[in-house]
Design an enzyme around this catalytic site. Structure first.
Site, PDB file in Angstrom:
ATOM      1  CD  GLU A 178     -64.313 -15.509 -38.435  1.00  0.00           C
ATOM      2  OE1 GLU A 178     -63.434 -15.276 -37.582  1.00  0.00           O
ATOM      3  OE2 GLU A 178     -64.294 -16.509 -39.177  1.00  0.00           O
ATOM      4  CB  CYS A 283     -60.677 -25.923 -25.301  1.00  0.00           C
ATOM      5  SG  CYS A 283     -59.913 -25.026 -23.966  1.00  0.00           S
TER       6      CYS A 283
HETATM    7  P1  NAD Z   1     -61.544 -21.858 -35.464  1.00  0.00           P
HETATM    8  O1  NAD Z   1     -60.299 -22.656 -35.628  1.00  0.00           O
HETATM    9  O2  NAD Z   1     -62.622 -22.035 -36.475  1.00  0.00           O
HETATM   10  O3  NAD Z   1     -61.214 -20.281 -35.469  1.00  0.00           O
HETATM   11  C1  NAD Z   1     -60.263 -19.739 -34.583  1.00  0.00           C
HETATM   12  C2  NAD Z   1     -59.653 -18.488 -35.220  1.00  0.00           C
HETATM   13  O4  NAD Z   1     -58.969 -18.869 -36.414  1.00  0.00           O
HETATM   14  C3  NAD Z   1     -60.668 -17.427 -35.614  1.00  0.00           C
HETATM   15  O5  NAD Z   1     -60.127 -16.162 -35.281  1.00  0.00           O
HETATM   16  C4  NAD Z   1     -60.801 -17.594 -37.122  1.00  0.00           C
HETATM   17  O6  NAD Z   1     -61.068 -16.380 -37.790  1.00  0.00           O
HETATM   18  C5  NAD Z   1     -59.441 -18.119 -37.536  1.00  0.00           C
HETATM   19  N1  NAD Z   1     -59.510 -19.060 -38.669  1.00  0.00           N
HETATM   20  C6  NAD Z   1     -60.504 -19.956 -38.929  1.00  0.00           C
HETATM   21  N2  NAD Z   1     -60.197 -20.674 -40.032  1.00  0.00           N
HETATM   22  C7  NAD Z   1     -58.993 -20.243 -40.459  1.00  0.00           C
HETATM   23  C8  NAD Z   1     -58.157 -20.608 -41.540  1.00  0.00           C
HETATM   24  N3  NAD Z   1     -58.496 -21.572 -42.401  1.00  0.00           N
HETATM   25  N4  NAD Z   1     -56.977 -19.956 -41.693  1.00  0.00           N
HETATM   26  C9  NAD Z   1     -56.615 -18.978 -40.831  1.00  0.00           C
HETATM   27  N5  NAD Z   1     -57.370 -18.592 -39.786  1.00  0.00           N
HETATM   28  C10 NAD Z   1     -58.546 -19.213 -39.589  1.00  0.00           C
HETATM   29  O7  NAD Z   1     -62.078 -22.141 -33.983  1.00  0.00           O
HETATM   30  P2  NAD Z   1     -63.456 -21.686 -33.324  1.00  0.00           P
HETATM   31  O8  NAD Z   1     -64.562 -22.479 -33.926  1.00  0.00           O
HETATM   32  O9  NAD Z   1     -63.548 -20.219 -33.286  1.00  0.00           O
HETATM   33  O10 NAD Z   1     -63.220 -22.162 -31.812  1.00  0.00           O
HETATM   34  C11 NAD Z   1     -63.484 -23.456 -31.350  1.00  0.00           C
HETATM   35  C12 NAD Z   1     -62.236 -24.297 -31.302  1.00  0.00           C
HETATM   36  O11 NAD Z   1     -61.265 -23.681 -30.467  1.00  0.00           O
HETATM   37  C13 NAD Z   1     -62.487 -25.670 -30.697  1.00  0.00           C
HETATM   38  O12 NAD Z   1     -61.798 -26.626 -31.458  1.00  0.00           O
HETATM   39  C14 NAD Z   1     -61.900 -25.554 -29.303  1.00  0.00           C
HETATM   40  O13 NAD Z   1     -61.491 -26.772 -28.725  1.00  0.00           O
HETATM   41  C15 NAD Z   1     -60.737 -24.651 -29.561  1.00  0.00           C
HETATM   42  N6  NAD Z   1     -60.278 -23.998 -28.343  1.00  0.00           N
HETATM   43  C16 NAD Z   1     -59.130 -24.447 -27.801  1.00  0.00           C
HETATM   44  C17 NAD Z   1     -58.664 -23.886 -26.621  1.00  0.00           C
HETATM   45  C18 NAD Z   1     -57.406 -24.380 -25.996  1.00  0.00           C
HETATM   46  O14 NAD Z   1     -56.980 -23.791 -25.027  1.00  0.00           O
HETATM   47  N7  NAD Z   1     -56.782 -25.435 -26.504  1.00  0.00           N
HETATM   48  C19 NAD Z   1     -59.382 -22.857 -26.005  1.00  0.00           C
HETATM   49  C20 NAD Z   1     -60.565 -22.400 -26.616  1.00  0.00           C
HETATM   50  C21 NAD Z   1     -61.000 -22.994 -27.790  1.00  0.00           C
END
Ligand code: NAD
Length: 491
Positions: A178, A283
């Site tokens: 979002e 990441c």
């Molecule tokens: P986030 O976990 O806050 O959100 C990711 C997705 O999950 C979003 O679409 C969000 O709407 C949804 N979401 C958030 N909270 C939720 C909940 N409580 N229940 C259900 N859905 C929920 O992550 P972010 O801040 O958008 O992204 C950064 C994170 O992503 C960092 O920790 C980064 O390391 C990780 N990341 C990992 C990789 C990988 O390949 N391992 C790649 C890119 C990013």
């Protein structure tokens, strides 16, 4: 560019959700509002699943060679709209234009991979497993699958999943972050032009409630997730409990080890690019540098200098090498962590807090930061900061360094800088991380390799990308056949 209200794309139609709940989408460099994103309700998600289920019946029977034709078109459209997409990425996510173009290139690579599905999806067979009996394995699609993606790669991460999922014969629902919904909205405009039948790909904006609705829906057969570790764990356990297939990529705390025999200039450049590129919001960003023996002094000085000279600003301005972090809350969190690291004994060689960029006073800027001598068990060494901050830890041997790498809760990436083949082999053999770099700072697998990850960085067994993705998006069915001679008419 002003987008008042983003819409969902369901059953081939752009739909304004009935919900009144929405959020502002904000350019993290300028503070300018880019539009509003709806937070879709359960009913809206159910509609998308219904559309995908309906489309599945026909799509599943479409031959793979026909299913990939829209993907060839999509590839061409992505090429043609590369500049527009990259600008959209910079505007909503903050990375520089160059980084955004590189992201679009990696996204395209995943489309190219999926175009190979007719051969990638082939099964195998054995004639005469017993006299007159043959056995074969055929791959079939699962049905409706969904992906939930993070803010830091608005184009690439959704396209780790979408092309392969539909090429395998599934129908697909994307719930993008979002915080960065505009780029997905834009590439769905391109998907609309590819001739994909309605309902094969669907876009549903939203946050936690929309995700929960996808997890609760019995028709969703598989879920791909990329984001932070606590959410990855949550989605993995909810999906598994509901009998869904799940692959959940989580957060990271990526160490790089610098041995005394490493090329100092090259290593500094690469580690600085890894740690400060995309403002550390990758990441695969290096965030802990472990120097061994006499590598300590020269490396800390050269890295500090690389941090000092990095040009920070709005990613569409010429010469800018690093953009802002995603939100004001994120800036505050990163600055708090820097303060905590200093409170725990780290000393700031370069302190990026309180950054102000002239002309962009509303931006969430944190300059590159280097904290020396951070305790290995302390906050900076163990927490995912997701900002342009590197902690330096010093040890005496490569074994001590590998022990530190392996003690981490995360296991996304680990890198070694050395000119010794033996040290490189030792490291590759022992390091507990899913993506290993030797004299590389961002060990990002190509689309035809699985994106690794261990420990808190990955929940599941079949990874995104590569042959794992084909396994994830297909059911392996085994057929054993006997055709007795005496049943058959003679011709
Ligand atoms: P986030 O976990 O806050 O959100 C990711 C997705 O999950 C979003 O679409 C969000 O709407 C949804 N979401 C958030 N909270 C939720 C909940 N409580 N229940 C259900 N859905 C929920 O992550 P972010 O801040 O958008 O992204 C950064 C994170 O992503 C960092 O920790 C980064 O390391 C990780 N990341 C990992 C990789 C990988 O390949 N391992 C790649 C890119 C990013």
């Amino acid at each position: 560019m002003n987008i008042p209200q983003l819409t969902n794309y369901i059953a081939g139609v752009w739909t304004k959700p009935a919900t009144k709940d929405d959020l502002a989408v904000v350019n993290p460099a300028t503070g300018e509002s880019l539009g509003r994103v709806p937070l879709s309700s359960v009913a809206e998600v159910d509609r998308a699943v219904e559309a995908a289920s309906k489309a599945y019946r026909e799509w599943r029977e479409t031959p793979p060679a026909d299913r990939i034709q829209p993907l060839f078109k999509f590839r061409r459209l992505l090429e043609e709209h590369q500049d527009r997409l990259a600008r959209s990425i910079t505007n909503e996510c903050g990375k520089t234009y160059g980084e955004a173009v590189a992201e679009v290139r990696r996204a395209i690579e995943n489309v190219e991979f999926a175009c190979g599905i007719p051969s990638l999806m082939q099964g195998y067979n054995s004639e005469d497993i017993a006299r007159g009996i043959d056995e074969m394995m055929i791959r079939q699609p699962l049905g409706v699958v969904a992906a939930i993606t993070p803010f830091n790669f608005p184009a690439m991460v959704p396209l780790w999943f979408l092309p392969c999922a539909i090429a395998c014969g599934n129908t697909f629902i994307l719930k993008p972050s979002e915080k960065v919904p505009v780029t997905a909205w834009r590439f769905f405009e391109l998907l609309e032009q590819t001739g994909l039948p309605p309902g094969v790909v669907n876009l549903v904006h939203g946050a936690k409630d929309s995700v929960d609705a996808l997890l609760n829906h019995p028709a969703v057969r598989a879920v791909s997730f990329v984001g932070s570790s606590p959410v990855a764990r949550y989605i993995y356990s909810r999906a598994a409990a509901a009998g869904k297939r799940a692959q959940c990529q989580g957060g990271a705390k990526n160490p790089v080890i610098v041995l005394p025999d490493a090329d100092l200039e090259m290593t500094t450049q690469i580690v600085a690019d890894s740690a400060f590129g995309c403002a550390g919001q990758r990441c695969l960003a290096a965030s802990l540098a472990i120097t061994v023996g006499e590598a300590r002094q020269p490396f800390r000085e050269s890295l500090a200098e690389a941090a000092r000279v990095r040009v920070v600003g709005y990613g569409l301005d010429d010469g800018v090498q690093m953009g802002p972090v995603i939100t004001p809350q994120s800036k505050e969190r990163v600055e708090d962590l820097i303060g905590r690291g200093m409170g725990e004994g780290g000393s700031a060689l370069v302190d990026g807090r309180n950054t102000r960029i002239s002309g962009y006073e509303q931006g969430n800027f944190v300059r590159p930061t280097v904290l020396d001598g951070v305790p290995p068990a302390g906050t900076i060494a163990r927490t995912e900061i997701f900002g342009p901050v590197v902690g330096l830890v010093h040890v005496q041997t490569i074994d001590d360094a590998i022990e530190l790498v392996n003690a981490s809760n995360y296991g996304n990436m680990a890198c070694l800088f050395t000119s010794s083949g033996l040290a490189a082999r030792e490291f590759r053999y022992k390091a507990l991380a899913g993506n290993i770099g030797i004299n590389l700072g961002v060990a990002a697998p190509m689309a035809y390799f699985p994106f690794g990850g261990m420990k808190e960085s990955f929940f599941g067994d079949l990874h995104g990308q590569g042959r794992d993705a084909v396994d994830f998006y297909t059911e392996k069915k085994v057929v054993i056949e006997r055709w007795p001679r005496h049943w058959s008419r003679k011709f």
